[in-house]
Design an enzyme around this catalytic site. Structure first.
Site, PDB file in Angstrom:
ATOM      1  N   LYS A  79       0.845  -1.199   0.000  1.00 31.93           N
ATOM      2  CA  LYS A  79       0.000   0.000   0.000  1.00 31.93           C
ATOM      3  C   LYS A  79       0.877   1.246   0.000  1.00 31.93           C
ATOM      4  O   LYS A  79       1.902   1.294   0.711  1.00 31.93           O
ATOM      5  CB  LYS A  79      -0.883  -0.033   1.249  1.00 31.93           C
ATOM      6  CG  LYS A  79      -1.940   1.062   1.328  1.00 31.93           C
ATOM      7  CD  LYS A  79      -2.813   0.825   2.576  1.00 31.93           C
ATOM      8  CE  LYS A  79      -3.925   1.875   2.671  1.00 31.93           C
ATOM      9  NZ  LYS A  79      -4.750   1.679   3.866  1.00 31.93           N
ATOM     10  N   SER A 154      -9.578   1.758   3.052  1.00 30.23           N
ATOM     11  CA  SER A 154      -8.729   2.507   2.182  1.00 30.23           C
ATOM     12  C   SER A 154      -7.697   1.654   1.437  1.00 30.23           C
ATOM     13  O   SER A 154      -7.033   2.155   0.526  1.00 30.23           O
ATOM     14  CB  SER A 154      -8.016   3.612   2.953  1.00 30.23           C
ATOM     15  OG  SER A 154      -7.240   3.067   3.971  1.00 30.23           O
ATOM     16  N   SER A 178      -9.809  -0.525   7.286  1.00 37.81           N
ATOM     17  CA  SER A 178      -9.234  -0.365   5.960  1.00 37.81           C
ATOM     18  C   SER A 178      -8.520  -1.570   5.371  1.00 37.81           C
ATOM     19  O   SER A 178      -8.131  -1.527   4.208  1.00 37.81           O
ATOM     20  CB  SER A 178      -8.288   0.834   5.938  1.00 37.81           C
ATOM     21  OG  SER A 178      -9.053   2.019   6.031  1.00 37.81           O
TER      22      SER A 178
END
Lengths: 482, 98
Positions: A79, A154, A178
């Site tokens: 990420k 996210s 997330s």
């Protein structure tokens, strides 16, 4: 060898048996990314050269029959709020668009030691603020199961990459769901570790009392392998704790003794009926193993969202104050000025998207004089109540099972006009975050890509530092669900 | 019922957050925040007398280390290399004093 069938275990075995080379698999993944990512948009940046070099090193070691770790050569997506030295890291925000990391996050250092391969950085909601990845300043990421729908957020890029076979596993971060929510939406396994189990050094901070880095993978076993590699006390993160997690194969006898609690507050009307059916299916699968279930109550569940959306913006407003367009990266189209005030205002105006702005204002509000006690202090007290609910329930049961989310993946734009509606969708993942407990989302069953079914995930929450319990139950579930 | 947040309060918050919202942004912000803050009102239902605020994490424990410089972490060169604008090995910034 079909990339679809690959797991970390299978990859490791195949490497040792010389069925394929690490380079072949890495190239195969990049080939897959070239085809599939045009439509899905999971990756913000790729690092093909380094990945190839790393894979070649592993192949040499294998040919010399050297000992290699179970993660050696494993192609991972990371990420883009986790720092890899020398590579761009943006937090999907314009204000960091040109920032290059000056050090490795501790989790990256550990994975480099294990000789894993990094394919690239994945898309996220800006500064990890969001639950759909729609808040990224750079691109859209689509759900591999339905391109009109969000992958969740996210960590949407990481979940989409694993789900669409563009990485064997991935790292995400979870502050309020997330990792778990996009995993639920994309049919992957996603683990949020106990707060403190994994070092946050090198994670771009959002909410420092909540953030955790965790794995997103195809199977619970794979998630456990990655978690073991990245967890542990780190001198550079004084909130990290040695949890001494050791990967093991759970025996049916041991796991069967665990009692699972079903909190009634998570099974009220308002959940999608398809989701409810899916979670009942998962419960049924466990019941077939004669595992004991008990109805429990977590009475302060509904207050978690208010509690979270007071505490998080407060912490985020402190953490994001450093992004001024001066010290990490300059914004290309912001005119220079000799007046410092103007520089701050201009950079933040052009650098931050609407969601960060909203939370920065909200954070300033709850921390400002005259409001601090009524909001921030109050929320911290409610946080204690939510945490105590779990303490009480864990005296009766060992693990708690809930739906991960009230709905399946929603369509683009469905929730963007109503921030409150977006916030309320976090209701099932929020309490475990506020309480610092480990929680994992596991797909109810295998969802074939293109099969027309949208994935559903169920969540297991465990006691602090009892990842072994939720990973153990999860591995068992996978075995019986084969 | 009086609004919890108004233009004056928003102006103060903008100043604190170093944000200058445009007119349409201000309107949307007031609308969104009003809805959100109204929702937060539910916390008033809870009796939190005597409850100690939870600052997060799992447990509170002081963590100490030796007061020695760790040369293994981030070298000065690595840090300075990433600065957008440098002068003499320092980060160049706009004037801080008038």
């Amino acid at each position: 060898m079909d990339l679809n069938d690959l797991t970390i275990r299978k990859f490791h075995k195949g490497l040792l048996n010389k069925e394929f080379s690490a380079l072949e698999i890495t190239q195969a993944f990049f080939g897959r990314i070239e085809i599939a990512d045009k439509e899905i948009g999971a990756y913000l940046s790729l690092s093909r050269e380094e990945a190839v070099r790393q894979a070649e090193k592993i192949d040499i070691a294998v040919s010399q029959n050297k000992n290699i770790s179970v993660l050696a050569g494993v192609p991972l997506a990371v990420k883009d709020n986790i720092l890899i030295e020398g590579k761009r890291v943006t937090a999907a925000s314009k204000i960091l668009e040109s920032y290059v990391a000056s050090y490795d996050a501790t989790v990256i250092k550990k994975l480099k030691q294990a000789e894993a391969v990094f394919l690239g950085k994945t898309n996220l909601d800006e500064f990890a603020m969001g639950a759909s990845t729609e808040n990224s300043a750079f691109q859209v990421t689509r759900n591999p199961y339905d391109k009109e729908r969000v992958p969740g957020g996210s960590s949407g890029g990481s979940a989409a990459a694993v789900a669409s076979v563009m990485a064997l596993a991935a790292l995400g971060s979870d502050t309020n769901g997330s990792i778990r929510q996009p995993s639920s939406f994309c049919g992957t396994v996603g683990l949020k570790p106990t707060y403190g189990a994994v070092s946050r050094h090198g994670l771009i901070a959002l909410g420092s009392s909540l953030d955790q880095i965790g794995p997103i993978a195809k199977t619970v076993e794979d998630a456990a392998i990655v978690f073991e590699a990245i967890s542990g006390r780190d001198e550079l993160d004084s909130t990290s704790v040695d949890s001494s997690f050791n990967f093991y194969e759970p025996s049916l006898e041991e796991i069967r003794k665990l009692k699972i609690g079903l909190p009634k507050e998570y099974f009220l009307p308002g959940i999608d009926t398809v989701v409810e059916k899916g979670v009942q299916e998962a419960i049924g699968n466990f019941k077939n193993l004669k595992i004991e279930f008990k109805e429990v109550t977590l009475p302060h569940t509904k207050y978690a969202i208010s509690c979270y959306y007071i505490i998080l913006p407060a912490e985020a407003s402190a953490n994001l104050a450093r992004y001024d367009g001066i010290r990490y990266a300059r914004l290309a189209n912001v005119p220079q000025d000799s007046e410092l005030r103007k520089v701050y205002f201009r950079n933040k105006d052009m650098g931050f998207g609407p969601e960060p702005k909203r939370r920065l204002i909200l954070g300033a509000f709850v921390l400002s004089a005259g409001y601090y006690d009524a909001y921030y202090t109050k929320a911290q007290k409610v946080r204690k109540l939510i945490s105590e609910d779990f303490d009480r329930v864990f005296e009766e049961v060992d693990v708690i099972l809930t739906p991960t989310t009230p709905t399946r993946a929603f369509k683009f734009g469905e929730k963007t006009d109503d921030p409150l509606a977006m916030y309320l969708a976090d209701v099932f993942t929020s309490p475990a975050s506020l309480s610092g407990l480990p929680a994992i989302s596991i797909p109810v069953k295998k969802y074939p890509l293109g099969g027309g079914e949208l994935p559903i995930g169920f969540q297991l929450i465990g006691r602090s530092f009892r990842e072994a319990d939720i990973l153990g139950l999860g591995q068992l579930y996978e075995k019986i669900n084969r | 019922m009086a609004a919890i947040i108004n233009e004056k309060i928003l102006g103060n918050l903008e100043e604190l957050a170093r944000l200058k919202l445009k007119a349409e942004e201000k309107e949307k912000m007031l609308k969104d925040l009003e809805k959100i803050l109204e929702h937060f009102g539910e916390l008033k239902e809870l009796d939190t007398k005597g409850i100690l605020p939870m600052v997060g994490g799992t447990f509170s424990k002081n963590v100490f280390r030796e007061d020695k410089i760790d040369k293994n972490h981030l070298s000065r060169e690595s840090a300075v290399k990433q600065f957008p604008e440098t002068q003499g090995g320092f980060l160049k910034v706009p004037p801080v004093f008038e």
